[in-house]
Design a protein around this motif. Structure first.
Motif, PDB file in Angstrom:
ATOM      1  N   ILE A   4       0.845  -1.206   0.000  1.00 51.90           N
ATOM      2  CA  ILE A   4       0.000   0.000   0.000  1.00 51.90           C
ATOM      3  C   ILE A   4       0.876   1.250   0.000  1.00 51.90           C
ATOM      4  CG2 ILE A   4      -1.678   1.320   1.364  1.00 51.90           C
ATOM      5  CD1 ILE A   4      -2.848  -1.450   2.204  1.00 51.90           C
ATOM      6  N   GLY A   5       0.591   2.140  -0.953  1.00 52.02           N
ATOM      7  CA  GLY A   5       1.378   3.354  -1.102  1.00 52.02           C
ATOM      8  C   GLY A   5       2.525   3.230  -2.092  1.00 52.02           C
ATOM      9  N   VAL A   6       2.804   2.008  -2.524  1.00 49.69           N
ATOM     10  CA  VAL A   6       3.896   1.767  -3.487  1.00 49.69           C
ATOM     11  C   VAL A   6       3.318   1.877  -4.905  1.00 49.69           C
ATOM     12  CG1 VAL A   6       5.515   0.005  -4.341  1.00 49.69           C
ATOM     13  CG2 VAL A   6       5.077   0.235  -1.872  1.00 49.69           C
ATOM     14  N   PRO A   7       4.056   2.472  -5.852  1.00 49.16           N
ATOM     15  CA  PRO A   7       3.563   2.469  -7.237  1.00 49.16           C
ATOM     16  C   PRO A   7       3.238   1.043  -7.683  1.00 49.16           C
ATOM     17  CG  PRO A   7       5.448   3.914  -7.052  1.00 49.16           C
ATOM     18  CD  PRO A   7       5.319   3.201  -5.716  1.00 49.16           C
ATOM     19  N   LYS A   8       2.063   0.883  -8.273  1.00 49.41           N
ATOM     20  CA  LYS A   8       1.619  -0.458  -8.662  1.00 49.41           C
ATOM     21  C   LYS A   8       2.619  -1.162  -9.574  1.00 49.41           C
ATOM     22  CE  LYS A   8      -3.379  -0.034  -8.290  1.00 49.41           C
ATOM     23  NZ  LYS A   8      -4.676  -0.086  -9.010  1.00 49.41           N
TER      24      LYS A   8
END
Ligand SMILES: [Zn+2]
Length: 251
Positions: free
Chosen positions: A82-86
Motif C-alpha cells: 500500500i502506497g507503493v507504485p503499482k
C-alpha cells in the motif's frame, strides 16, 4: 538465444506438451513483447499469466499506487504494498516468479504523448486501463502502427472484451458508438466490482494474447459480453463503419 535451457524445458514442460505450443511456440512467446496498459484488476492477472507462460518481454504502465481497496481483486498485491507504485510492486512480484523474462514498469498514463515510447518494439497491446480515453488513444496509436490490441472492461458483475486486428479489417474501437463505448464503464470506483469478474475478463484477454502470439487465429472485431452473476454470455460481431473517424474509408 534460439533454444530453451534445461531449466526452461522443466518450467514450461506442461504447456510444451500441447501441440498448440510446442518448442516453436515457446520460442515465439520468448521473443514476444507485450504492453499492458493498467496494473489493476485486469492488468495484474494478465501480466501474471503472461509472465508465467514465458512471454519474454512485458511492459506495464500505470499511474497509481496500491490502495487498500484494490486488494480484494488485485490479489498479487499485499498490505505491505500500500502506497507503493503499482508497476513497481507488480514487476518485482512477476520477476520473482520468472527471472528469465524482461519486465519494465513505467509509472504514468498511456496517452498520445507517451504512446511513442510505450509502443516501441511491442507486438501486442492489452488494455487493462479502466479508461475510455486510454482506449481511444490505444486504438488510434496502434492503428497507426498496425498493431493489434485486446480491449477489456469489467464493472460490477459483468465485463466485455474485444480483439482488434492490426489493420482493423474487423472494425475498430472508434467504430463503436459512444453509447456502446461508455456502457458499463462508469468505473469500478463509482459502480463497484466483484473480484472474480475482473479475473474472468482478464483470463479471456490472457488466453487471446497467448493465442495471438502463438500464431493461432482470433475472433477479431467480436464484442464478447459476460455476466458472471447471471451466467449470461453473448457475442456480437462489430461492423466497421465506413464513416468511422479512425478506420473509415475517407481517412
Ligand atoms: Zn473504425
Amino acid at each position: 538465444m534460439d533454444t530453451l535451457t534445461d531449466n526452461q524445458l522443466a518450467r514450461y514442460a506442461r504447456q510444451l506438451l500441447l501441440p498448440q505450443v510446442d518448442l516453436d511456440g515457446q520460442m515465439k512467446l520468448q521473443r514476444s513483447c507485450v504492453l499492458v496498459v493498467g496494473a489493476g484488476g485486469l492488468g495484474c492477472p494478465v501480466t501474471q499469466y503472461l509472465a508465467g507462460a514465458g512471454v519474454g518481454h512485458i511492459r506495464v504502465v500505470d499511474p497509481d499506487q496500491v490502495e487498500l481497496s484494490n486488494l480484494p481483486r488485485q490479489v498479487v498485491y499485499t498490505e505491505a504494498d500500500i502506497g507503493v507504485p503499482k508497476v513497481n510492486a507488480l514487476t518485482s512480484r512477476l520477476q520473482a516468479a520468472n527471472a528469465d523474462i524482461v519486465l519494465e514498469g513505467r509509472v504514468g498514463r498511456f496517452d498520445a504523448d507517451s504512446s511513442q515510447g510505450l509502443l516501441d518494439g511491442v507486438d501486442l497491446v492489452i488494455d487493462a486501463s479502466d479508461s475510455n480515453q486510454a482506449r481511444l488513444d490505444i486504438d488510434r496509436s496502434t492503428y497507426e502502427r498496425r498493431l493489434p490490441w485486446l480491449m477489456g472492461a469489467a464493472v460490477q458483475t459483468a465485463g466485455q472484451w474485444i480483439a482488434f486486428d492490426p489493420t482493423r479489417q474487423g472494425g475498430c474501437y472508434h467504430c463503436l458508438g459512444s453509447a456502446e463505448r461508455d456502457e458499463g464503464q462508469g468505473g469500478c470506483a463509482a459502480l463497484g466490482i466483484l473480484g472474480p469478474v475482473a479475473g474472468m475478463i482478464a483470463m479471456q484477454q490472457s488466453l487471446a494474447a497467448l493465442k495471438y502470439l502463438l500464431g493461432a487465429p482470433l475472433q477479431w472485431g467480436v464484442v464478447h459480453y459476460a455476466d458472471g452473476w447471471a451466467d449470461e454470455y453473448s457475442a456480437i460481431t462489430l461492423s466497421a463503419r465506413p464513416d468511422c473517424p479512425l478506420c473509415g474509408s475517407g481517412n
